[in-house]
Design a protein around this motif. Sequence first.
Motif, PDB file in Angstrom:
ATOM      1  N   TRP A  24       3.424  42.871  19.219  1.00  0.00           N
ATOM      2  CA  TRP A  24       4.108  42.298  19.746  1.00  0.00           C
ATOM      3  C   TRP A  24       4.355  40.808  20.453  1.00  0.00           C
ATOM      4  N   GLY A  74       5.582  39.246  17.880  1.00  0.00           N
ATOM      5  CA  GLY A  74       7.411  38.891  17.505  1.00  0.00           C
ATOM      6  C   GLY A  74       7.615  40.314  16.261  1.00  0.00           C
ATOM      7  N   ASN A  75       6.545  41.094  16.427  1.00  0.00           N
ATOM      8  CA  ASN A  75       6.429  42.066  14.994  1.00  0.00           C
ATOM      9  C   ASN A  75       6.838  43.602  15.621  1.00  0.00           C
ATOM     10  N   GLU A 107      11.255  41.926  22.414  1.00  0.00           N
ATOM     11  CA  GLU A 107      10.939  40.377  21.741  1.00  0.00           C
ATOM     12  C   GLU A 107      12.358  39.561  22.170  1.00  0.00           C
ATOM     13  N   LYS A 123      14.560  45.783  21.513  1.00  0.00           N
ATOM     14  CA  LYS A 123      15.645  44.238  21.381  1.00  0.00           C
ATOM     15  C   LYS A 123      14.691  43.055  22.684  1.00  0.00           C
ATOM     16  N   ASP A 181       9.848  36.437  22.779  1.00  0.00           N
ATOM     17  CA  ASP A 181      10.320  34.351  22.211  1.00  0.00           C
ATOM     18  C   ASP A 181       9.835  33.706  23.046  1.00  0.00           C
TER      19      ASP A 181
END
Length: 491
Positions: free
Chosen positions: A258, A261-262, A269, A266, A273
């Motif tokens: 996580w 970013g994998n 994610e 939504k 970021d």
Amino acid sequence: MQENIINKFIDANILLNDTAYQKIQTYKDSFKLSESLIEDLAPTTEDLLILTGEIIDQYLKNGKKDLSNIENNIQKNISPPQSKLVPSPPFDFKILKDTSRKSYTNGEIKDFSAYFGSRYHKLKEILLRKKELKTPQTMREAENMQDLVKVIGMVNDVRATKNNHKLFELEDETGVANVLVHNENTSLFEKAEMVVKDEVLGVVGTRKGSLLMASQLINPGIPRIDEKPMDFSTVFLSDTHIGSSTFLEDAFLNFINWINGNNGDKEQEKIADNVRYLIVAGDIVDGIGVYPNQDKELIIKDIYEQYDEAARLFGEIDGIQIIIAPGNHDASRLAEPQPSIPEEYAKELYKLKNVAFVSNPALISLEGINVLIYHGRSFDDFAMTVKGMSHQESDLIMKELLEKRHLAPIYGERTPLASEVEDHLVIEDIPDVFHTGHVHINAYKKYKGIHLINSGTFQSQTEFQKIYNIIPTCAQVPVLNKGSMKLLKFT
Ligand code: D5M
Ligand code: FE
Ligand code: ZN
């Protein structure tokens, strides 16, 4: 020994062990001996000498000529952990307070007078700013006063009387006062139930015979703070206990996916970021011999290999500044304040460019947001001795620690405290975030504008925790996402 003599050793990069301390203290001209020891033995500015009783004996016998084993007691080139920081933008990370290089004894000196003196004076300074405690009396002065008495002291002993009132002894440098809180004064009595041994407290009251009848109990306290804007996210971890068979590796790999970013929906994610910082508040590995029969639950029975495994896992995390503080399972000195995890135990982890090591406790700044990191060992003492407190609600304990302005006030119970010249566990600066672990149970509360966060664990229940009926909340990770709290689950 006078504090100024100790300070001279500190300035000369010399650390005293208990026998050295005793020998100097009892020497007839301790000042002169200190001066000549410093002149003859002080290492270079980069190094640190641990001065033992044997070295002093040799020195007194033969002078500086024959100090054959002194080299063994010099720690070479100890640079402060700050030198390893990743300064490049967008990170703006600073270590504001780290005690790793400020522990000036080896933590075993049995004379606690300097340590408690430092605690008393630091907290008295804070209490003197309160209008109710302007111009207080000393305990000696208060002995002869009848009307309004105002005193500041350290709590020696707290107990209930036969009639179930609260009685505690309050001490300063001049004497003691026996403070009574009547149980009919309900709100004051509730406050008195939070009073613990060795905290520093202000009391206003009137004298009645040998007793001081309290009408107010005053904590150093903290003001409400304004929340600062945050345009980034910070992830809070603790108690991964890598090396234990109860370490939840699969869940931890989900977490790593996580943060890289994998993994996640939504919204998750998007949060990933924003993440720039990851703080680990201790017990990164399970350690060895921490409690009886622990070895039966270890998959990795070597502490070096436990840290190697931690390096393998944390090494997967990319583009994020990681900050690691020790806990009671880590390979640091157990007595608090705990210096950062030593490099010799965690060589692979130290090789990671994005990892910084700090002490427990430590104060850091993430882009101007100040985070106080404390593993939380003193929670055991509060959960065991203070009415209404438990491992389940560490936020209530954190709130009380902030009001007392001390991370581990109780001496002599479960939390080992190092005898230092200065008490580094006093909360001198008000943080924006107070991050703890240890209890293995997540907690969150916003108190007077401060985020109180307990980051839970990645370890399922151990046999030891069964005995204490501790039911952990596993693999739930708090993220302060642009100022608002999210709890992400990775089971
Ligand atoms: O602590 C794991 C859990 O066990 C945590 O909830 C605190 C509790 N604990 C640990 N030591 C004690 C003692 N001595 N008394 C009461 N409760 C305790 P960890 O540090 O991960 O072993
Ligand atoms: Fe733990
Ligand atoms: Zn712990």
